[in-house]
Design an enzyme around this catalytic site. Structure first.
Site, PDB file in Angstrom:
ATOM      1  N   HIS A 154      -8.888   0.710  -7.287  1.00  0.00           N
ATOM      2  CA  HIS A 154      -9.549   1.007  -6.095  1.00  0.00           C
ATOM      3  C   HIS A 154      -8.865   2.297  -5.411  1.00  0.00           C
ATOM      4  O   HIS A 154      -9.095   3.239  -4.920  1.00  0.00           O
ATOM      5  CB  HIS A 154     -10.118   0.005  -5.061  1.00  0.00           C
ATOM      6  CG  HIS A 154      -8.780  -0.806  -5.036  1.00  0.00           C
ATOM      7  ND1 HIS A 154      -8.103  -1.622  -5.910  1.00  0.00           N
ATOM      8  CD2 HIS A 154      -8.600  -1.614  -3.788  1.00  0.00           C
ATOM      9  CE1 HIS A 154      -7.293  -2.209  -5.305  1.00  0.00           C
ATOM     10  NE2 HIS A 154      -7.714  -2.314  -4.002  1.00  0.00           N
ATOM     11  N   ASP A 212      -8.258   1.484   4.189  1.00  0.00           N
ATOM     12  CA  ASP A 212      -8.908   0.245   4.563  1.00  0.00           C
ATOM     13  C   ASP A 212      -9.550  -0.328   3.319  1.00  0.00           C
ATOM     14  O   ASP A 212     -10.096   0.272   2.598  1.00  0.00           O
ATOM     15  CB  ASP A 212      -9.804   0.279   5.816  1.00  0.00           C
ATOM     16  CG  ASP A 212     -10.074  -1.144   6.342  1.00  0.00           C
ATOM     17  OD1 ASP A 212      -8.913  -1.769   6.867  1.00  0.00           O
ATOM     18  OD2 ASP A 212     -11.214  -1.762   6.289  1.00  0.00           O
ATOM     19  N   GLU A 268      -6.652  -2.466  16.920  1.00  0.00           N
ATOM     20  CA  GLU A 268      -7.704  -3.285  16.437  1.00  0.00           C
ATOM     21  C   GLU A 268      -8.551  -2.832  15.560  1.00  0.00           C
ATOM     22  O   GLU A 268      -9.186  -1.750  15.794  1.00  0.00           O
ATOM     23  CB  GLU A 268      -8.260  -3.919  17.593  1.00  0.00           C
ATOM     24  CG  GLU A 268      -9.115  -5.237  17.338  1.00  0.00           C
ATOM     25  CD  GLU A 268      -9.884  -5.781  18.521  1.00  0.00           C
ATOM     26  OE1 GLU A 268     -10.948  -6.412  18.307  1.00  0.00           O
ATOM     27  OE2 GLU A 268      -9.816  -5.139  19.610  1.00  0.00           O
ATOM     28  N   LYS A 289       0.764  -1.178   0.152  1.00  0.00           N
ATOM     29  CA  LYS A 289       0.008   0.019   0.053  1.00  0.00           C
ATOM     30  C   LYS A 289       0.849   1.203   0.161  1.00  0.00           C
ATOM     31  O   LYS A 289       0.659   2.209  -0.860  1.00  0.00           O
ATOM     32  CB  LYS A 289      -0.926   0.145   1.129  1.00  0.00           C
ATOM     33  CG  LYS A 289      -1.952  -1.004   1.358  1.00  0.00           C
ATOM     34  CD  LYS A 289      -2.971  -0.542   2.757  1.00  0.00           C
ATOM     35  CE  LYS A 289      -3.897  -1.672   2.842  1.00  0.00           C
ATOM     36  NZ  LYS A 289      -4.530  -1.372   4.059  1.00  0.00           N
ATOM     37  N   GLY A 340      -1.476  -9.480  -2.139  1.00  0.00           N
ATOM     38  CA  GLY A 340      -2.726 -10.124  -2.050  1.00  0.00           C
ATOM     39  C   GLY A 340      -3.616 -10.765  -2.983  1.00  0.00           C
ATOM     40  O   GLY A 340      -3.044 -11.708  -3.590  1.00  0.00           O
ATOM     41  N   TYR A 341      -4.780 -10.548  -3.451  1.00  0.00           N
ATOM     42  CA  TYR A 341      -5.628 -11.006  -4.268  1.00  0.00           C
ATOM     43  C   TYR A 341      -5.398 -10.683  -5.804  1.00  0.00           C
ATOM     44  O   TYR A 341      -6.043 -11.046  -6.677  1.00  0.00           O
ATOM     45  CB  TYR A 341      -6.926 -10.713  -4.107  1.00  0.00           C
ATOM     46  CG  TYR A 341      -7.452 -11.102  -2.387  1.00  0.00           C
ATOM     47  CD1 TYR A 341      -7.947 -12.318  -2.356  1.00  0.00           C
ATOM     48  CD2 TYR A 341      -7.298 -10.234  -1.502  1.00  0.00           C
ATOM     49  CE1 TYR A 341      -8.442 -12.701  -0.893  1.00  0.00           C
ATOM     50  CE2 TYR A 341      -7.598 -10.704  -0.187  1.00  0.00           C
ATOM     51  CZ  TYR A 341      -8.259 -11.952   0.095  1.00  0.00           C
ATOM     52  OH  TYR A 341      -8.712 -12.280   1.294  1.00  0.00           O
ATOM     53  N   ASP A 342      -4.397  -9.966  -6.069  1.00  0.00           N
ATOM     54  CA  ASP A 342      -3.952  -9.180  -7.475  1.00  0.00           C
ATOM     55  C   ASP A 342      -4.064 -10.484  -8.518  1.00  0.00           C
ATOM     56  O   ASP A 342      -4.605 -10.513  -9.666  1.00  0.00           O
ATOM     57  CB  ASP A 342      -2.915  -8.565  -7.432  1.00  0.00           C
ATOM     58  CG  ASP A 342      -2.962  -7.104  -7.123  1.00  0.00           C
ATOM     59  OD1 ASP A 342      -4.335  -6.766  -6.835  1.00  0.00           O
ATOM     60  OD2 ASP A 342      -2.137  -6.305  -6.838  1.00  0.00           O
TER      61      ASP A 342
END
Ligand code: ITT
Length: 192
Positions: A175, A71, A42, A14, A150-152
């Site tokens: 995004h 986020d 948290e 990020k 990640g999900y890339d």
């Protein structure tokens, strides 16, 4: 317009993407580690905006200068929006794609729609605001490409996965890219 922002994140990818997008616009992004703010609050908010604010506030309390937090997550239509805000906790790091592919193995082509969402919270001494960006695509049947994180490797946008795109091309449509562009527009308005 201000030129330095502390990014409240422990995610190096990020941080890299925010720098790729914001430094050409004249904004220097300082990591929370560089700013000496060692924290990992948290994330118990109910949505992306609440979690982004929790992270931004925690670092703002320490550094007392402009802070952003991101986020984000992947929302899959066939899974009623999961993993969504739980994307980081969905599977052990590095196993998220395998796990999602197995959950999706019997889902037909026309039901594989998904989107990434990114909400960025900004805080300074005047208060806070949030901006969001989305990237709409679909879930592949296997991993393709080695860029990104990640999900890339399983998220198809157009005819490629995000992991098959260059960083520059991903940033144009992602995004996070969209949310950071909106952040820049808001900061420009604020500084005028
Ligand atoms: P920080 O909270 O420290 O910023 P994090 O990785 O825990 O880092 P999130 O709680 O926002 O961040 O979780 C977002 C997860 O969603 C992230 O770990 C990835 O698995 C996924 N994700 C977000 N943006 C992504 C992108 O551009 N490409 C692929 N996966 C992404």
């Amino acid at each position: 317009m201000m030129n330095n922002i502390v990014f409240a994140t422990n995610n190096e990818n990020k941080l890299r993407e925010a720098r790729e997008i914001l430094s050409p616009l004249g904004i220097e992004v300082i990591s929370q580690r560089e700013a000496g703010a060692d924290c990992d609050p948290e994330e118990n908010g109910i949505d992306f905006a609440e979690n982004a604010l929790i992270k931004a506030r925690a670092v703002y309390e320490i550094v007392k200068c402009p802070v952003i937090a991101d986020d984000s997550g992947l929302c899959v239509d066939a899974l009623d929006g999961r993993p969504g805000v739980f994307s980081a906790r969905y599977a052990p790091k590095g196993q998220e794609c395998t796990k999602l592919l197995s959950e999706m193995k019997d889902i037909p082509d026309d039901k594989r729609g998904a989107y990434f969402k990114c909400t960025i919270a900004y805080i300074d001494s005047d208060g806070y605001f949030t901006v969001s960006g989305k990237c709409v695509g679909k879930i592949d049947y296997e991993e393709h490409g080695t860029n990104g994180f990640g999900y890339d490797p399983i998220f198809i946008y157009g005819d490629k996965t995000l992991a098959e795109m260059s960083a520059e091309d991903k940033n144009k449509i992602s995004h996070r890219g969209n949310a950071l562009q909106r952040l820049y527009d808001e900061l420009k308005k604020k500084g005028e």
